[in-house]
Structures are given as structure tokens and as C-alpha cells.
Design a protein around this motif. Sequence first.
Motif, PDB file in Angstrom:
ATOM      1  N   LEU A   1      35.105  36.949  34.071  1.00  0.00           N
ATOM      2  CA  LEU A   1      34.856  35.514  34.154  1.00  0.00           C
ATOM      3  C   LEU A   1      33.431  35.246  34.603  1.00  0.00           C
ATOM      4  N   THR A   2      32.864  34.178  34.082  1.00  0.00           N
ATOM      5  CA  THR A   2      31.547  33.751  34.541  1.00  0.00           C
ATOM      6  C   THR A   2      31.669  33.105  35.917  1.00  0.00           C
ATOM      7  N   GLN A   3      30.514  32.841  36.537  1.00  0.00           N
ATOM      8  CA  GLN A   3      30.515  32.210  37.850  1.00  0.00           C
ATOM      9  C   GLN A   3      31.166  30.829  37.799  1.00  0.00           C
ATOM     10  N   ALA A   4      30.870  30.081  36.741  1.00  0.00           N
ATOM     11  CA  ALA A   4      31.449  28.743  36.597  1.00  0.00           C
ATOM     12  C   ALA A   4      32.955  28.825  36.422  1.00  0.00           C
ATOM     13  N   GLU A   5      33.415  29.803  35.637  1.00  0.00           N
ATOM     14  CA  GLU A   5      34.865  29.948  35.420  1.00  0.00           C
ATOM     15  C   GLU A   5      35.566  30.381  36.707  1.00  0.00           C
TER      16      GLU A   5
ATOM     17  N   GLU B   1      34.597  29.638  39.726  1.00  0.00           N
ATOM     18  CA  GLU B   1      34.652  28.480  40.622  1.00  0.00           C
ATOM     19  C   GLU B   1      35.756  27.513  40.229  1.00  0.00           C
ATOM     20  N   ARG B   2      36.067  27.457  38.953  1.00  0.00           N
ATOM     21  CA  ARG B   2      37.117  26.554  38.487  1.00  0.00           C
ATOM     22  C   ARG B   2      38.489  26.971  38.987  1.00  0.00           C
ATOM     23  N   LEU B   3      38.651  28.278  39.323  1.00  0.00           N
ATOM     24  CA  LEU B   3      39.949  28.743  39.817  1.00  0.00           C
ATOM     25  C   LEU B   3      40.321  28.091  41.150  1.00  0.00           C
ATOM     26  N   ASN B   4      39.310  27.822  41.978  1.00  0.00           N
ATOM     27  CA  ASN B   4      39.559  27.242  43.293  1.00  0.00           C
ATOM     28  C   ASN B   4      39.208  25.766  43.375  1.00  0.00           C
TER      29      ASN B   4
END
Length: 413
Positions: free
Chosen positions: A137-141, A143-146
Motif C-alpha cells: 500500500l502507498t502512504q496515502a492508502e 493512512e486511509r485505513l485509520n
Amino acid sequence: MSKFLATFSQTYLSKVRAKSFMISTAIIVLLIFVGANFDKIINIFDSSEEITTLNVESEDAFYAQFEAVMEPIETDFDIAQNDGEIGDTEALLRVDGMEPLAVTLEADQEIPGSQMNDIEMALGQVQRMMTIQSLNLTQAEAERLNASPDITYDIAGQDGGDGEASESAAEAGEMPDINPLNTVVFYVTVIVMFFIIINYASQIGTEVAMEKTSRVIEMIVSSVAPVTHLLAKISAMISVSLTQLAIFIVAILIAIQLFDFSEIISDFGLEANNQTVTMITYSVIFLILGLILYLSIAAMLGSFISRMEDLQQALLPVTMFSLIGFYIAIFNIWGSADSLLVRISSYFPLFTPFVMPLRAMHEETGQAPLLIGVAILLVSIILAILLAASIYRNSVLSTSNGIFKNLKRIKKE
């Protein structure tokens, strides 16, 4: 004035010297000191010995991740790679599998719950990090988890522009962020006030009623004016309750000076914020005024009766209103301090001592409502004392049976 002081001192000293006063005060003080050492008492009964070192048997990559996660966690044990031996106060964390993460925790003694929680929390974070890496996962993806969901509230009755309405609606729909220390102050204030009111309302009602039913009052009023006698009784009982309250406060201050609260403060997050000083100040004010108001009303109700059998019936309003105010305050602590029930009840004199400390917890309440609450209580106390004096003067020598008969006779007079 001398007769007032004589009655006041006699009543006050007889109450503070009573065994019931001494025993109840000693028990509460003991509980305060027990509570101050609660964490130490728990440790006495906790047979588990804290580990000093957690040895990790794993690949270097996992150890680096685990050590980085454990570093910001304030643990009281060290992290080290396994050296093949486990000491008496050491534990071994062995990684059995990476996908999914599987570990075995070994120790020769029971590990305390706080240390187990730290280890489990760190392993959970490592598991999430490894999952993100395995899914590429990318950094943006990641961050979307949390990320929290974006919720827009459209609630009828909200005024203002779109941004203001959305913000106020969100505040109405979300749980309020309440400071833990302010919450503790609120609970202590309300609970102490409720039990002191119930205890001393019964005592002052009994004190007034017993003199009337035993006809001792006939000898008293021959030398002391009835109103002077009643005011001395009320003042003495209020002073006794405030004396006991002062002893509790001194015990708390002594406990703070003698014992280390750093561990309890860190565990429960008991840190002051901008509202704490205001909260404590108004809590003490409403506690004292609430006691004076309810004890004055109890003395007034005790003046109605001519038989001890009617005492509990006469004091029922004190018990009922204090219980209602107590429940309104307790059950609305996690709700909005600006709700209709809280706002209305906070201006009702018999509920004000319980509900206003709840509103003082929130900065949006402001100073004006709190000062209005203080003014309401002061006026109510004056009216209650004047009414109690009038009723006592007109019914002091009455032998009529029943509360309602006395009330009808007083109204005619």
C-alpha cells in the motif's frame, strides 16, 4: 445574641462529640487514605513479579520494527535480542510465523497485566505495519485505513450558515470530550453532597421534632425566642456538616502531600485543563449552598410535626428532590451540558446544587449561568430560613396530630 450562641454551642458540641459523627468521619477518612494507596494495595495482592527484560527471538527486521514500536510506549522493562537464556525476571518473545504474525511468550513467572497490555499493544501495531507492507500500500492508502468517516449532520432546528450548522450538529451528535479530573471532581461533589444532605437533613429534622414531641420546647421558649432557637439549631447543624466536610478536604490534602499519585495520574489521565479551577471553585460553592438550603428546608419540615411517627413523611420532599437532582446530574454527565433538561433543572433551586457543577465542567456554559445559579440558591436559602422561622414560631407549641392539620392551622393564623 448570648442565647443564640448558647443554643448553637450546645447543639454543635453534642453533635461533633457523638460517636456516630466520629465513627462515620473516621471511616470516610480511612477510605480516602485507602483510595490514595489503591495502586499499592493492588500490588500487594498481585503475586506476579514485574519482568525487567523482554528477550526477542526473531529476525533482525522484526526486532527493529518491534523495538521502534515499543520505544514511545513508557514501559518499565528493557528490550533485547535473545541470548539463549532467560533469567528469573525475564521473558522470551519468540516469533513462530510472519504471515500471519504468530508469537510465543515464555516466562518462568506470571507477567503483570500492565506489562502484558504493553506487549500486546505493540504486537498489534507491528501486525498492522506488516500487513500494510505485504499489501504494497502507498502512504496515502495506509493512512486511509485509520481515517475517520466524514459525517455531515443535517439536524432540524440548527441555526446559522452551512458551516456553523454542520459544526454545531456535529457537536450535538458526538460524545463530549470530558476531562477525567473534572469528572472525578464532579462525581465526588455530587455524591458527597447527596449523602450529607440525607444524613444531616434527618438529624436536624429529628432534633427539631424531638423537642416538640417531648414538650421540652415549652421550657426552652420561656427563656429563648422560638426563632432564635430555631436559627441556632439550623446554624449548628450546618456547621457540623461543614466541619465534617472540612475534615474530608484536609484528609485529601494530607493524602496528596504524603503519597505519590504519579502512577494513578498517568494510568487514568488525571490532568488539569483550563476548566479545572473553575470546576473546583463552583463545585465547592454549590456544595456548601446546597447543604445550607436542604438543611434549612429539613428544619422547616420538622417544624410541622408534633409526633415522631410523622418525621419520615415530613422529610420525604427532601429525600425525593435530592434523589431526583442526583440522578439528573449523574445520568447526563456523558450527554450535552446544554440539553433542555439540564438547562431547566439547573435553575430549579432544589436541583441547582446537583446540576450546576455538571454545567461548570464545560467551557461553553460561561460564567453568567453559574453566577445566576449562585444567586438563585442565595435567595432560596433566605426564603427557606424566613419561612422556617415563621412556621416554627406559629407551630412550636402546637399539639395537633398530622402535618396537614398543622399546615391548615398555620395558614389560618
